[in-house]
Design a protein around this motif. Sequence first.
Motif, PDB file in Angstrom:
ATOM      1  N   GLU A 153     -28.537 -25.456 -23.194  1.00  0.00           N
ATOM      2  CA  GLU A 153     -28.142 -26.686 -23.885  1.00  0.00           C
ATOM      3  C   GLU A 153     -27.506 -27.670 -22.910  1.00  0.00           C
ATOM      4  N   GLN A 154     -26.649 -27.093 -22.040  1.00  0.00           N
ATOM      5  CA  GLN A 154     -25.953 -27.942 -21.070  1.00  0.00           C
ATOM      6  C   GLN A 154     -26.967 -28.576 -20.122  1.00  0.00           C
ATOM      7  N   TYR A 155     -27.935 -27.767 -19.631  1.00  0.00           N
ATOM      8  CA  TYR A 155     -28.934 -28.319 -18.709  1.00  0.00           C
ATOM      9  C   TYR A 155     -29.858 -29.309 -19.421  1.00  0.00           C
ATOM     10  N   SER A 156     -30.171 -29.014 -20.665  1.00  0.00           N
ATOM     11  CA  SER A 156     -31.045 -29.969 -21.356  1.00  0.00           C
ATOM     12  C   SER A 156     -30.297 -31.280 -21.591  1.00  0.00           C
ATOM     13  N   LYS A 160     -31.340 -34.884 -20.120  1.00  0.00           N
ATOM     14  CA  LYS A 160     -31.464 -36.101 -20.936  1.00  0.00           C
ATOM     15  C   LYS A 160     -30.668 -37.228 -20.305  1.00  0.00           C
ATOM     16  N   GLU A 161     -29.469 -36.877 -19.864  1.00  0.00           N
ATOM     17  CA  GLU A 161     -28.656 -37.913 -19.236  1.00  0.00           C
ATOM     18  C   GLU A 161     -29.272 -38.348 -17.930  1.00  0.00           C
ATOM     19  N   LYS A 164     -32.050 -40.651 -18.510  1.00  0.00           N
ATOM     20  CA  LYS A 164     -31.609 -42.007 -18.801  1.00  0.00           C
ATOM     21  C   LYS A 164     -31.436 -42.789 -17.503  1.00  0.00           C
ATOM     22  N   TYR A 165     -30.897 -42.121 -16.512  1.00  0.00           N
ATOM     23  CA  TYR A 165     -30.656 -42.809 -15.239  1.00  0.00           C
ATOM     24  C   TYR A 165     -31.907 -42.938 -14.394  1.00  0.00           C
ATOM     25  N   VAL A 166     -32.871 -42.118 -14.550  1.00  0.00           N
ATOM     26  CA  VAL A 166     -34.074 -42.161 -13.743  1.00  0.00           C
ATOM     27  C   VAL A 166     -34.979 -43.306 -14.250  1.00  0.00           C
ATOM     28  N   SER A 167     -34.961 -43.622 -15.505  1.00  0.00           N
ATOM     29  CA  SER A 167     -35.818 -44.691 -16.010  1.00  0.00           C
ATOM     30  C   SER A 167     -35.358 -46.048 -15.499  1.00  0.00           C
ATOM     31  N   PHE A 168     -34.248 -46.242 -14.947  1.00  0.00           N
ATOM     32  CA  PHE A 168     -33.835 -47.535 -14.419  1.00  0.00           C
ATOM     33  C   PHE A 168     -34.520 -47.830 -13.193  1.00  0.00           C
TER      34      PHE A 168
END
Length: 168
Positions: A153-156, A160-161, A164-168
């Motif tokens: 869960e922590q890695y998923s 996800k976070e 979010k940063y890679v799409s920038f």
Amino acid sequence: DRKREALAAGSPIQPIIKDVGEIYSRLLDHRPVIQGEIRYFVKEFEEKRGLRELRVLENLKNTIFETNEHILPKCEQAMHDNLNEAFKRLQAANDMIHRLQEREHEEMKLQADKLMAREEECVAHWEELMKEQRNKQAEVDEEHRKAMERLKEQYSEMEKELAKYVSF
């Protein structure tokens, strides 16, 4: 021999036959010598030894009679008494050994029973220990599974976070 002499009486072979007969009796016919030796031996034996053998045989007969009449019964009685005593002692020793064997057998049986009880106790303890180990293993496995789920869960969430940063 007479036929030969009659045949050879008028012949020149007669002296040869006579000489051969003389040579035969001197060299090969030992009967007169042996008979003389036998007569000499018998004469010497009878004169020198006399009745000594008869006396020796009489003494032997007396000794055997005394042994049979007196010594042998005493020996038989002593042997019978001693054998009875030895038999009684052997029987007592046999009884003692039998009792010792019974005690030893009972002691061995007690030791075997104690050993069986200890073995059963060890088996029960081992089964309890194994059951406890299985429970602990199940607990550890459950904790591990939960920790793995938390980490997933922590890695998923981190993915996800990060997404979010890679799409920038």
